[in-house]
Enzyme design. Structure first.
Site, mmCIF file in Angstrom:
data_model
loop_
_atom_site.group_PDB
_atom_site.id
_atom_site.type_symbol
_atom_site.label_atom_id
_atom_site.label_comp_id
_atom_site.label_asym_id
_atom_site.label_seq_id
_atom_site.Cartn_x
_atom_site.Cartn_y
_atom_site.Cartn_z
ATOM 1 N NE ARG A 171 -4.258 -4.327 -0.175
ATOM 2 C CZ ARG A 171 -3.568 -4.305 0.957
ATOM 3 N NH1 ARG A 171 -3.893 -5.094 1.954
ATOM 4 N NH2 ARG A 171 -2.553 -3.483 1.084
ATOM 5 C CG ASN A 227 -6.360 -6.771 7.407
ATOM 6 O OD1 ASN A 227 -5.393 -6.136 7.761
ATOM 7 N ND2 ASN A 227 -7.378 -6.204 6.775
ATOM 8 C CG HIS A 251 -7.994 -2.871 4.346
ATOM 9 N ND1 HIS A 251 -6.793 -3.033 4.993
ATOM 10 C CD2 HIS A 251 -8.144 -3.968 3.566
ATOM 11 C CE1 HIS A 251 -6.235 -4.173 4.602
ATOM 12 N NE2 HIS A 251 -7.033 -4.760 3.738
ATOM 13 C CB CYS A 293 -5.200 -1.970 11.261
ATOM 14 S SG CYS A 293 -5.758 -0.831 10.025
ATOM 15 C CG ASN A 352 -0.293 0.160 2.533
ATOM 16 O OD1 ASN A 352 0.453 1.133 2.720
ATOM 17 N ND2 ASN A 352 -0.523 -0.732 3.482
HETATM 18 N N1 ARG Z 1 0.367 -3.420 5.734
HETATM 19 C C1 ARG Z 1 -0.941 -3.953 5.904
HETATM 20 C C2 ARG Z 1 -1.571 -4.201 4.549
HETATM 21 O O1 ARG Z 1 -1.326 -3.444 3.645
HETATM 22 C C3 ARG Z 1 -1.779 -3.041 6.742
HETATM 23 C C4 ARG Z 1 -3.119 -3.581 7.068
HETATM 24 C C5 ARG Z 1 -3.994 -2.615 7.785
HETATM 25 N N2 ARG Z 1 -5.178 -3.239 8.193
HETATM 26 C C6 ARG Z 1 -6.414 -2.720 8.104
HETATM 27 N N3 ARG Z 1 -7.397 -3.374 8.629
HETATM 28 N N4 ARG Z 1 -6.651 -1.608 7.453
HETATM 29 O O2 ARG Z 1 -2.298 -5.148 4.360
#
Ligand code: ARG
Length: 260
Positions: free
Chosen positions: A129, A64, A158, A254, A14
């Site tokens: 995603r 996640n 997200h 997160c 990201n």
């Molecule tokens: N580096 C992780 C990714 O890109 C961060 C995830 C953040 N999680 C969230 N629920 N927004 O997947």
């Protein structure tokens, strides 16, 4: 939650991960502990832990892991190969807690992309995603209506980075992350007096990536304006410094997965 023992940024999936400031892991650990302690002390939350695993830096982002509802969990199937090895670890932790785990056939990133509003509606993100067909799986599995919101800004990849349902039907969100249709969907389902929008600057500070337990709302360094707005709605604001996790594109929400 999962302790940041192996947290770092060594791949970039990201835009936040493309910055050049390295993660200070000691500081990350301190910030994570502060969040955990605040959740317990301020809100009486009980915290279960997923064991950290070397080589899986994003395992800290337990939001996640899955979408959990009742005694069942739809496990994540990560879009990016870098995070796929997390899946069996999340599965084992959820099974150990007694959940029946369902595997989605398409990319789906758990509670990062599916949030329950008022216990009766799921607000779900797609395009960056999660595959939109995963929304149908949530709907069929839990017999809940799902409103699909397209995420059109790379920085808000997200739905939990740009939208946060709060108790009492309040909804915190950043309009700039949605398209016109998504905004109409939100407006049609959330009464105006319950909508609380944040500015681009607040959103980039992860204002929408908040955790609410009881009357407490935990979030990264809230602006005075937002703290006031939340207080006026009857919430207690717990501001935290989660700077190290912002470098990986995550913050308070997160770092947690709500289990009840
Ligand atoms: N580096 C992780 C990714 O890109 C961060 C995830 C953040 N999680 C969230 N629920 N927004 O997947």
């Amino acid at each position: 939650m999962s302790s940041p023992d192996y947290f770092e940024v060594f791949y970039a999936i990201n835009p936040w991960m493309k910055g050049d400031a390295p993660v200070d892991r000691g500081l990350a650990m301190e910030q994570w502990q502060n969040l955990k302690t605040a959740l317990k002390r301020r809100a009486g939350a009980q915290v279960s832990l997923v064991k950290p695993v070397p080589g899986l830096p994003d395992l800290v982002f337990t939001a996640n892991a899955a979408f959990v509802h009742g005694d069942r969990a739809i496990l994540a199937h990560f879009k990016n190969a870098e995070r796929r090895p997390e899946e069996p670890h999340f599965r084992a932790s959820l099974e150990a807690l007694g959940y029946t785990v369902i595997e989605p056939p398409v990319p789906f990133e758990g509670a990062g992309d599916a949030l329950i509003y008022e216990g009766r509606l799921v607000l779900a993100g797609y395009r960056q995603r999660t595959e939109v067909s995963a929304h149908q799986l949530i709907s069929r599995t839990f017999d809940l209506p799902v409103l699909s919101l397209e995420l059109h800004s790379e920085h808000f990849y997200h739905v939990d980075t740009c939208l946060c349902p709060l108790e009492g039907g309040h909804l915190l969100y950043y309009p700039g992350a949605f398209d016109e249709y998504g905004l109409k969907v939100i407006e049609a389902n959330v009464p105006e007096e319950k909508r609380l929008t944040v500015t681009g600057q607040e959103a980039r500070n992860f204002a929408c990536n908040a955790v609410q337990v009881g009357r407490c709302v935990f979030l990264n360094q809230p602006s005075a304006r937002l703290s006031e707005a939340l207080k006026r709605r009857g919430f207690e604001v717990v501001g935290l410094d989660l700077s190290e996790f912002l470098k990986a594109g995550g913050s308070a929400k997160c770092l947690t997965l709500r289990l009840n």
